[in-house]
Scaffold this motif. Structure first.
Motif, PDB file in Angstrom:
ATOM      1  N   ALA A   1       0.829  -1.206   0.000  1.00  0.00           N
ATOM      2  CA  ALA A   1       0.000   0.000   0.000  1.00  0.00           C
ATOM      3  C   ALA A   1       0.862   1.254   0.000  1.00  0.00           C
ATOM      4  CB  ALA A   1      -0.936  -0.008   1.202  1.00  0.00           C
ATOM      5  N   VAL A   2       1.882   1.288   0.849  1.00  0.00           N
ATOM      6  CA  VAL A   2       2.767   2.460   0.913  1.00  0.00           C
ATOM      7  C   VAL A   2       3.519   2.632  -0.401  1.00  0.00           C
ATOM      8  CG1 VAL A   2       4.820   3.382   2.045  1.00  0.00           C
ATOM      9  CG2 VAL A   2       2.974   2.414   3.409  1.00  0.00           C
ATOM     10  N   LEU A   3       4.007   1.547  -0.951  1.00  0.00           N
ATOM     11  CA  LEU A   3       4.717   1.611  -2.223  1.00  0.00           C
ATOM     12  C   LEU A   3       3.812   2.146  -3.330  1.00  0.00           C
ATOM     13  CD1 LEU A   3       7.362   0.947  -3.709  1.00  0.00           C
ATOM     14  CD2 LEU A   3       6.394  -1.302  -4.202  1.00  0.00           C
ATOM     15  N   GLY A   4       2.568   1.734  -3.315  1.00  0.00           N
ATOM     16  CA  GLY A   4       1.613   2.210  -4.320  1.00  0.00           C
ATOM     17  C   GLY A   4       1.347   3.697  -4.204  1.00  0.00           C
ATOM     18  N   PHE A   5       1.300   4.216  -2.974  1.00  0.00           N
ATOM     19  CA  PHE A   5       1.073   5.642  -2.800  1.00  0.00           C
ATOM     20  C   PHE A   5       2.317   6.461  -3.141  1.00  0.00           C
ATOM     21  CE2 PHE A   5      -2.551   4.524   0.057  1.00  0.00           C
ATOM     22  CZ  PHE A   5      -3.516   5.148  -0.707  1.00  0.00           C
ATOM     23  N   VAL A   6       3.494   5.894  -2.921  1.00  0.00           N
ATOM     24  CA  VAL A   6       4.733   6.616  -3.197  1.00  0.00           C
ATOM     25  C   VAL A   6       4.954   6.745  -4.705  1.00  0.00           C
ATOM     26  CG1 VAL A   6       7.248   6.464  -3.006  1.00  0.00           C
ATOM     27  CG2 VAL A   6       5.825   6.041  -1.010  1.00  0.00           C
ATOM     28  N   VAL A   7       4.715   5.681  -5.423  1.00  0.00           N
ATOM     29  CA  VAL A   7       4.903   5.688  -6.870  1.00  0.00           C
ATOM     30  C   VAL A   7       3.559   5.999  -7.510  1.00  0.00           C
ATOM     31  CG1 VAL A   7       5.617   4.316  -8.854  1.00  0.00           C
ATOM     32  CG2 VAL A   7       6.713   3.955  -6.651  1.00  0.00           C
ATOM     33  N   LYS A   8       3.450   7.168  -8.134  1.00  0.00           N
ATOM     34  CA  LYS A   8       2.171   7.637  -8.664  1.00  0.00           C
ATOM     35  C   LYS A   8       1.553   6.668  -9.669  1.00  0.00           C
ATOM     36  CE  LYS A   8       2.576  12.593  -8.202  1.00  0.00           C
ATOM     37  NZ  LYS A   8       2.581  13.861  -8.914  1.00  0.00           N
ATOM     38  N   GLY A   9       2.355   6.073 -10.488  1.00  0.00           N
ATOM     39  CA  GLY A   9       1.832   5.188 -11.513  1.00  0.00           C
ATOM     40  C   GLY A   9       1.296   3.872 -10.978  1.00  0.00           C
ATOM     41  N   LEU A  10       1.575   3.592  -9.722  1.00  0.00           N
ATOM     42  CA  LEU A  10       1.145   2.329  -9.138  1.00  0.00           C
ATOM     43  C   LEU A  10       0.023   2.535  -8.120  1.00  0.00           C
ATOM     44  CD1 LEU A  10       4.577   0.576  -8.614  1.00  0.00           C
ATOM     45  CD2 LEU A  10       2.961   0.250 -10.470  1.00  0.00           C
ATOM     46  N   PHE A  11      -0.892   3.437  -8.410  1.00  0.00           N
ATOM     47  CA  PHE A  11      -2.003   3.707  -7.500  1.00  0.00           C
ATOM     48  C   PHE A  11      -2.847   2.461  -7.289  1.00  0.00           C
ATOM     49  CE2 PHE A  11      -6.407   5.029  -6.701  1.00  0.00           C
ATOM     50  CZ  PHE A  11      -6.204   5.659  -5.492  1.00  0.00           C
ATOM     51  N   TRP A  12      -2.988   1.658  -8.329  1.00  0.00           N
ATOM     52  CA  TRP A  12      -3.770   0.421  -8.210  1.00  0.00           C
ATOM     53  C   TRP A  12      -3.140  -0.528  -7.202  1.00  0.00           C
ATOM     54  CZ3 TRP A  12      -1.192  -4.055  -9.240  1.00  0.00           C
ATOM     55  CH2 TRP A  12      -0.013  -3.935  -9.966  1.00  0.00           C
ATOM     56  N   LEU A  13      -1.805  -0.485  -7.090  1.00  0.00           N
ATOM     57  CA  LEU A  13      -1.115  -1.325  -6.123  1.00  0.00           C
ATOM     58  C   LEU A  13      -1.474  -0.905  -4.696  1.00  0.00           C
ATOM     59  CD1 LEU A  13       0.944  -3.605  -5.774  1.00  0.00           C
ATOM     60  CD2 LEU A  13       2.728  -1.887  -5.792  1.00  0.00           C
ATOM     61  N   ALA A  14      -1.622   0.397  -4.483  1.00  0.00           N
ATOM     62  CA  ALA A  14      -2.016   0.887  -3.170  1.00  0.00           C
ATOM     63  C   ALA A  14      -3.421   0.430  -2.824  1.00  0.00           C
ATOM     64  CB  ALA A  14      -1.940   2.412  -3.135  1.00  0.00           C
ATOM     65  N   VAL A  15      -4.301   0.475  -3.792  1.00  0.00           N
ATOM     66  CA  VAL A  15      -5.679   0.049  -3.552  1.00  0.00           C
ATOM     67  C   VAL A  15      -5.724  -1.441  -3.213  1.00  0.00           C
ATOM     68  CG1 VAL A  15      -7.946  -0.221  -4.619  1.00  0.00           C
ATOM     69  CG2 VAL A  15      -6.643   1.881  -4.981  1.00  0.00           C
ATOM     70  N   VAL A  16      -5.019  -2.239  -3.990  1.00  0.00           N
ATOM     71  CA  VAL A  16      -4.983  -3.684  -3.734  1.00  0.00           C
ATOM     72  C   VAL A  16      -4.353  -3.962  -2.369  1.00  0.00           C
ATOM     73  CG1 VAL A  16      -3.933  -5.863  -4.478  1.00  0.00           C
ATOM     74  CG2 VAL A  16      -4.978  -4.346  -6.159  1.00  0.00           C
ATOM     75  N   GLY A  17      -3.284  -3.266  -2.044  1.00  0.00           N
ATOM     76  CA  GLY A  17      -2.632  -3.449  -0.751  1.00  0.00           C
ATOM     77  C   GLY A  17      -3.536  -3.109   0.420  1.00  0.00           C
ATOM     78  N   LEU A  18      -4.275  -2.017   0.299  1.00  0.00           N
ATOM     79  CA  LEU A  18      -5.189  -1.632   1.372  1.00  0.00           C
ATOM     80  C   LEU A  18      -6.334  -2.626   1.522  1.00  0.00           C
ATOM     81  CD1 LEU A  18      -5.359   2.237   0.961  1.00  0.00           C
ATOM     82  CD2 LEU A  18      -4.333   0.937   2.816  1.00  0.00           C
ATOM     83  N   VAL A  19      -6.884  -3.075   0.405  1.00  0.00           N
ATOM     84  CA  VAL A  19      -7.975  -4.048   0.459  1.00  0.00           C
ATOM     85  C   VAL A  19      -7.498  -5.352   1.106  1.00  0.00           C
ATOM     86  CG1 VAL A  19      -9.464  -5.511  -0.960  1.00  0.00           C
ATOM     87  CG2 VAL A  19      -9.288  -3.074  -1.449  1.00  0.00           C
ATOM     88  N   LEU A  20      -6.328  -5.825   0.708  1.00  0.00           N
ATOM     89  CA  LEU A  20      -5.803  -7.060   1.278  1.00  0.00           C
ATOM     90  C   LEU A  20      -5.438  -6.891   2.749  1.00  0.00           C
ATOM     91  CD1 LEU A  20      -3.643  -8.348  -1.699  1.00  0.00           C
ATOM     92  CD2 LEU A  20      -5.830  -9.238  -0.896  1.00  0.00           C
TER      93      LEU A  20
END
Length: 51
Positions: free
Chosen positions: A16-35
């Motif tokens: 989730a943190v990595l997804g928020f840090v890297v703008k292009g990986l916003f979907w990764l943040a969403v998946v991380g938070l959901v999991l």
């Protein structure tokens, strides 16, 4: 079992943190938070059912 849940929570939080840090990986943040939320809920439910 509790160790596995703790490890999964840490992994999801890092994703989730990595997804928020890297703008292009916003979907990764969403998946991380959901999991993260799903794993925390699963851990709470399994802990209650054990008692």
């Amino acid at each position: 079992m509790l160790t596995l849940i703790a490890i999964l929570l840490v992994v999801w939080l890092v994703l989730a943190v990595l997804g928020f840090v890297v703008k292009g990986l916003f979907w990764l943040a969403v998946v991380g938070l959901v999991l993260f939320v799903a794993t925390a809920a699963w851990g709470a439910i399994s802990r209650r059912s054990r008692n």
